[in-house]
Design an enzyme around this catalytic site. Structure first.
Site, PDB file in Angstrom:
ATOM      1  N   TYR A 333      51.340  32.358  35.726  1.00 32.02           N
ATOM      2  CA  TYR A 333      51.564  33.487  34.833  1.00 32.02           C
ATOM      3  C   TYR A 333      52.121  34.662  35.634  1.00 32.02           C
ATOM      4  O   TYR A 333      51.684  34.913  36.759  1.00 32.02           O
ATOM      5  CB  TYR A 333      50.257  33.951  34.177  1.00 32.02           C
ATOM      6  CG  TYR A 333      49.559  32.946  33.296  1.00 32.02           C
ATOM      7  CD1 TYR A 333      50.160  31.736  32.925  1.00 32.02           C
ATOM      8  CD2 TYR A 333      48.272  33.202  32.820  1.00 32.02           C
ATOM      9  CE1 TYR A 333      49.502  30.834  32.114  1.00 32.02           C
ATOM     10  CE2 TYR A 333      47.609  32.308  31.999  1.00 32.02           C
ATOM     11  CZ  TYR A 333      48.215  31.118  31.655  1.00 32.02           C
ATOM     12  OH  TYR A 333      47.551  30.231  30.857  1.00 32.02           O
ATOM     13  N   GLU A 405      28.473  42.507  19.583  1.00 31.37           N
ATOM     14  CA  GLU A 405      29.385  42.417  18.440  1.00 31.37           C
ATOM     15  C   GLU A 405      29.756  43.783  17.861  1.00 31.37           C
ATOM     16  O   GLU A 405      30.784  43.900  17.190  1.00 31.37           O
ATOM     17  CB  GLU A 405      28.760  41.550  17.345  1.00 31.37           C
ATOM     18  CG  GLU A 405      28.632  40.088  17.741  1.00 31.37           C
ATOM     19  CD  GLU A 405      27.898  39.268  16.698  1.00 31.37           C
ATOM     20  OE1 GLU A 405      28.261  38.095  16.512  1.00 31.37           O
ATOM     21  OE2 GLU A 405      26.957  39.803  16.069  1.00 31.37           O
TER      22      GLU A 405
END
Length: 427
Positions: A333, A405
């Site tokens: 990458y 979350e």
């Protein structure tokens, strides 16, 4: 002249007021759908799939995007999903990306939505887990899609939602990920002007965002070294050519690449050997040794210098021992490079959505194939704080990876506001 200026001022005030109104709408809608975003995340967490095998994940995403009335394309780069939202007003095209694959990791967290999924990885059955937060990325982008479709008439331009498979790397012998998406034209028809992406981060507090201009994540290339010597009895090493000693010297000599050849006041770099194999018995000098490792860099010139120096060290060290060696550096990458102009333009948005808790962060020597999108169009990639105040995460890519979350609502707000602000700033 006065009349012209007055008309301009009225127009500017009207635009500013409208933009502020849209931000308030985004905040309210982000509150309204937070529970739904959490529910989506838990579904994906409980049902992870490995790279290029995200069939059910993609189907779930596509079904929802179709329900929203978006123009949806599936099977992009094998299992990717792309959806297009055309706004009610003309303007630029913005790409928003989320990665969707899990990892070959068996979860240890005690959660009601804990993953017990399995999959095949390199010919072996393994546990599968969203051990890097891609489940949250999917849920965040689905939430952004919901908010923006509800504001369609006010959007100045087009939004392309890119749900990308195989960020963690395609299986051996397969293509995939962002590179394949680019090759298949995901940034075209319509042509994307700028792209945004995020990564939740388990070590920074909820409510914060980290970003930086230029290189934010390193390039990555794996490599292998095959050393050939001459087998001999361990009691008579002079009768052979020892590839184990040669391997040890290559490893030690390679450590001087970073410490002695890199301009470390400029950027960081890493050369790591992670695997070595050779020999079958304690008293036999083997014929060959194999090694594998990884190269990380935050500057392209430094990256190329590492390649050159490693080749020199491998060849000359082997030769000095009478052995031969072959170095193979594999495609990887590029550097995850935040366009400086785009970063400067959008930094105020990140500051605003975090109430001043957006921070310029140090670069990370991990890697991200979001970089393939950034090689084609200006991009901004940032880190979303996800550290829980109550639960200690084991770290990314571990069985104990854990994020809070409650972080996702800020992710939804940040991505939505980046769209609105970019569209208002670009003429």
């Amino acid at each position: 002249m006065k009349k012209t200026f007055l008309l301009f001022l009225i127009s500017f005030i009207s635009i500013s007021a409208n933009a502020q109104n849209l931000k308030q709408i985004i905040d309210q809608k982000a509150n309204d759908i937070e529970e739904q975003v959490i529910e989506w995340r838990r579904h994906f967490h409980e049902n992870p799939e490995l790279s290029n095998r995200e069939f059910e994940t993609a189907a779930y995403i596509a079904e929802y995007l179709n329900e929203l009335g978006l123009e949806v394309e599936t099977e992009v780069a094998h299992t990717g999903v792309v959806a297009i939202l055309e706004g009610g007003k003309p303007g630029p095209v913005i790409g928003l990306r989320a990665d969707i694959d899990g990892l070959p990791v068996t979860e240890r967290n005690d959660l009601p939505f804990k993953s017990i999924a399995t999959g095949m990885y390199q010919g072996k059955e393994v546990g599968v887990m969203h051990a890097c937060g891609h489940d949250t990325h999917i849920a965040i982008l689905m939430g952004v899609a919901k908010i923006l479709i509800d504001m369609k008439d006010e959007i100045k331009g087009t939004v392309k939602f890119i749900f990308q498979p195989a960020e963690e790397g395609a299986p051996v012998g397969e293509e995939g990920g962002a590179k394949l998406m680019v090759e298949e034209g995901v940034l075209e028809n319509p042509d994307v002007d700028a792209i945004f992406g995020l990564h939740i981060w388990d070590s920074t507090p909820v409510g914060t965002i980290g970003y930086r201009s230029e290189g934010i994540m390193a390039s990555v290339n794996s490599f292998s070294v095959e050393i050939k010597g001459k087998q001999a009895h361990g009691s008579a090493p002079w009768a052979g050519i020892d590839p184990i000693v040669t391997a040890a010297q290559i490893i030690n000599n390679a450590q001087t690449i970073v410490s002695r050849s890199m301009p470390l006041t400029k950027q960081a770099a890493v050369v790591t050997f992670g695997k070595i194999e050779g020999g079958v018995r304690h008293n036999i000098i083997p014929e060959s040794v194999s090694m594998e490792g990884t190269i990380r860099a935050l500057d392209e010139d430094m990256r190329q210098l590492i390649f050159k120096r490693l080749e020199t060290i491998v060849q000359n060290t082997a030769k000095s021992n009478g052995a031969t060696a072959e170095l193979t550096i594999y495609d990887g990458y590029p550097i995850t490079y935040n366009d400086p102009e785009l970063t400067t333009m959008m930094a105020p948005t990140l500051e605003e959505v975090t109430d001043g808790n957006a921070r310029i962060m140090d670069a990370v020597t991990g890697a991200e194939d979001f970089s393939f999108f950034q090689k084609e169009v200006p991009g901004l990639y940032f880190f979303l704080g996800g550290k829980s105040p109550d639960v200690e995460s084991g770290g990314h890519h571990t069985p104990d990876f854990y994020v809070d979350e409650s972080a996702m609502k800020l992710g939804v707000r940040a991505m939505s506001n980046l769209v609105i602000d970019y569209m208002n700033k670009v003429k």
